[in-house]
Write an enzyme that holds these catalytic residues in place. Sequence first.
Site, PDB file in Angstrom:
ATOM      1  N   LYS A   6       0.866  -1.178   0.000  1.00  0.00           N
ATOM      2  CA  LYS A   6       0.000   0.000   0.000  1.00  0.00           C
ATOM      3  C   LYS A   6       0.899   1.224   0.000  1.00  0.00           C
ATOM      4  O   LYS A   6       1.689   1.439   0.936  1.00  0.00           O
ATOM      5  CB  LYS A   6      -0.907   0.012   1.216  1.00  0.00           C
ATOM      6  CG  LYS A   6      -1.758   1.277   1.272  1.00  0.00           C
ATOM      7  CD  LYS A   6      -2.798   1.210   2.352  1.00  0.00           C
ATOM      8  CE  LYS A   6      -3.596   2.508   2.385  1.00  0.00           C
ATOM      9  NZ  LYS A   6      -4.619   2.476   3.420  1.00  0.00           N
ATOM     10  N   ARG A  16     -10.646   9.977   1.516  1.00  0.00           N
ATOM     11  CA  ARG A  16     -10.488  10.709   2.780  1.00  0.00           C
ATOM     12  C   ARG A  16     -11.597  11.751   2.937  1.00  0.00           C
ATOM     13  O   ARG A  16     -12.034  12.023   4.062  1.00  0.00           O
ATOM     14  CB  ARG A  16      -9.095  11.336   2.845  1.00  0.00           C
ATOM     15  CG  ARG A  16      -8.015  10.265   2.946  1.00  0.00           C
ATOM     16  CD  ARG A  16      -6.607  10.845   2.943  1.00  0.00           C
ATOM     17  NE  ARG A  16      -5.601   9.783   2.910  1.00  0.00           N
ATOM     18  CZ  ARG A  16      -4.296   9.991   2.749  1.00  0.00           C
ATOM     19  NH1 ARG A  16      -3.834  11.227   2.619  1.00  0.00           N
ATOM     20  NH2 ARG A  16      -3.462   8.968   2.721  1.00  0.00           N
ATOM     21  N   LYS A  18       1.415  10.059   5.693  1.00  0.00           N
ATOM     22  CA  LYS A  18       1.440   8.641   6.068  1.00  0.00           C
ATOM     23  C   LYS A  18       2.710   7.945   5.585  1.00  0.00           C
ATOM     24  O   LYS A  18       2.760   6.717   5.502  1.00  0.00           O
ATOM     25  CB  LYS A  18       0.180   7.945   5.533  1.00  0.00           C
ATOM     26  CG  LYS A  18      -1.125   8.533   6.101  1.00  0.00           C
ATOM     27  CD  LYS A  18      -2.342   7.643   5.801  1.00  0.00           C
ATOM     28  CE  LYS A  18      -3.602   8.175   6.485  1.00  0.00           C
ATOM     29  NZ  LYS A  18      -4.764   7.257   6.333  1.00  0.00           N
ATOM     30  N   GLU A  25       7.518  -6.956   1.443  1.00  0.00           N
ATOM     31  CA  GLU A  25       6.226  -6.943   2.148  1.00  0.00           C
ATOM     32  C   GLU A  25       5.425  -8.195   1.802  1.00  0.00           C
ATOM     33  O   GLU A  25       4.754  -8.783   2.668  1.00  0.00           O
ATOM     34  CB  GLU A  25       5.424  -5.690   1.776  1.00  0.00           C
ATOM     35  CG  GLU A  25       5.973  -4.378   2.347  1.00  0.00           C
ATOM     36  CD  GLU A  25       5.667  -4.223   3.836  1.00  0.00           C
ATOM     37  OE1 GLU A  25       5.069  -5.128   4.451  1.00  0.00           O
ATOM     38  OE2 GLU A  25       6.042  -3.160   4.391  1.00  0.00           O
ATOM     39  N   LYS A  29      -2.031  -1.543  -3.947  1.00  0.00           N
ATOM     40  CA  LYS A  29      -2.897  -0.366  -3.903  1.00  0.00           C
ATOM     41  C   LYS A  29      -2.050   0.892  -3.963  1.00  0.00           C
ATOM     42  O   LYS A  29      -1.065   0.955  -3.223  1.00  0.00           O
ATOM     43  CB  LYS A  29      -3.687  -0.404  -2.596  1.00  0.00           C
ATOM     44  CG  LYS A  29      -4.568   0.788  -2.351  1.00  0.00           C
ATOM     45  CD  LYS A  29      -5.191   0.692  -0.992  1.00  0.00           C
ATOM     46  CE  LYS A  29      -6.028   1.919  -0.728  1.00  0.00           C
ATOM     47  NZ  LYS A  29      -6.511   1.972   0.613  1.00  0.00           N
ATOM     48  N   SER A  54     -10.063   5.466  -4.977  1.00  0.00           N
ATOM     49  CA  SER A  54     -11.036   6.541  -5.164  1.00  0.00           C
ATOM     50  C   SER A  54     -10.598   7.566  -6.200  1.00  0.00           C
ATOM     51  O   SER A  54     -11.390   7.977  -7.051  1.00  0.00           O
ATOM     52  CB  SER A  54     -11.320   7.213  -3.818  1.00  0.00           C
ATOM     53  OG  SER A  54     -10.123   7.710  -3.241  1.00  0.00           O
TER      54      SER A  54
HETATM   55  C1  PBG Z   1      -6.867   3.877   5.237  1.00  0.00           C
HETATM   56  C2  PBG Z   1      -7.414   3.601   3.888  1.00  0.00           C
HETATM   57  C3  PBG Z   1      -7.313   4.470   2.791  1.00  0.00           C
HETATM   58  C4  PBG Z   1      -7.947   3.852   1.739  1.00  0.00           C
HETATM   59  C5  PBG Z   1      -8.428   2.632   2.197  1.00  0.00           C
HETATM   60  N1  PBG Z   1      -8.080   2.492   3.530  1.00  0.00           N
HETATM   61  C6  PBG Z   1      -6.756   5.827   2.673  1.00  0.00           C
HETATM   62  C7  PBG Z   1      -5.517   6.166   3.354  1.00  0.00           C
HETATM   63  O1  PBG Z   1      -4.628   5.334   3.513  1.00  0.00           O
HETATM   64  O2  PBG Z   1      -5.425   7.316   3.744  1.00  0.00           O
HETATM   65  C8  PBG Z   1      -8.060   4.468   0.375  1.00  0.00           C
HETATM   66  C9  PBG Z   1      -9.026   3.895  -0.556  1.00  0.00           C
HETATM   67  C10 PBG Z   1      -9.311   4.746  -1.736  1.00  0.00           C
HETATM   68  O3  PBG Z   1      -8.716   5.806  -1.971  1.00  0.00           O
HETATM   69  O4  PBG Z   1     -10.192   4.314  -2.482  1.00  0.00           O
HETATM   70  N2  PBG Z   1      -6.698   2.814   6.085  1.00  0.00           N
END
Ligand code: PBG
Length: 329
Positions: free
Chosen positions: A201, A211, A223, A239, A254, A280
């Site tokens: 991720k 968000r 992050k 990982e 992701k 998203s």
């Molecule tokens: C956080 C989380 C995020 C998404 C899924 N779980 C955003 C982040 O890490 O800030 C993003 C999913 C998306 O953008 O569709 N645990």
Amino acid sequence: MEPLMDLPRRPRRNRGNGPLRALVRETSLSPQHLVMPCFAREGRNLSEPIPSMPGCHRHSVDRLVAQAREWSDLGIPAIALFPATAPEAKTADAKAALDPDGLVPRAVRSLKDALPHLLVITDIALDPFTDHGHDGLLSPDGRIENDSTVEILCAMASIHAKAGADLVAPSDMMDGRVGAIRQHLDRQGFLDTGILAYTAKYASAFYGPFRDALGSAPKAGDKKTYQMDPANRREAMLEADLDEAEGADILMVKPGLPYLDVLRELRDRTTLPLASYHVSGEFSMLKAASERGWIDYDQCLLESLVAFRRAGADLILTYAAADAARLLA
Ligand code: PBG
């Protein structure tokens, strides 16, 4: 008549008509490969549109169940559930994450009651519940604590498992969380609850609309001390090796399209099923460009999804799952 060119190989022959193209098509895409991420909120009979994600809503649990039934009827086998926690319920210690009657366990119970065959995947991370927006506990000097966060994630996972979640999906990127969750679930007898690991991720700017949906943008900092550097590919393999050794059932990359090389390399490396998250920002870009008349949403969507499959994804998390399932029907 003599051809102008003497070509023993003419690849266009196999593209000559639709049935022939179907016969030689290398990759398939169908609703069975899709997972619908969705947002739950408190209340009744509420479906609140998310402006930066056209067509997506925060649903109260009753509305979510009705929606999920539609998705299931379209042939979508699974949903990934995210809670939109009310701002006043967010705390520094994310205690709402551990409420056995919280939004997530209640939603899971209602979903599994009404639609036992629809798989429910729950999110394991603290950001929907922390007032600072980070995925872990924040120490006084501003660091995200690893090991104390993992303890909470384990407790969360067993609450979700008890509520009936089919898979738990740690999206937090703390070290060692997959193994710790596996052990914790096993000790409690949840041998059949799977782990979909957010293996690679990345610290991505494509999460912006998500968000917005959860009101979870970090209040301070970013992050990057836990999510991966977008420049790194080998580190994703590290990982993956760890998650696999720790007991993950499915590995995920992701975001999606910008990281297909990582997915492709993982495909050659592991025998586990692979997931890709069409996040998203990727979804909203398709919507926004098509609203301007610049691209054809339907065609660009199917092209994107088949690209995930071609690169090696078994399953795809996408906010466009219902749109795609309708197009594929
Ligand atoms: C956080 C989380 C995020 C998404 C899924 N779980 C955003 C982040 O890490 O800030 C993003 C999913 C998306 O953008 O569709 N645990």
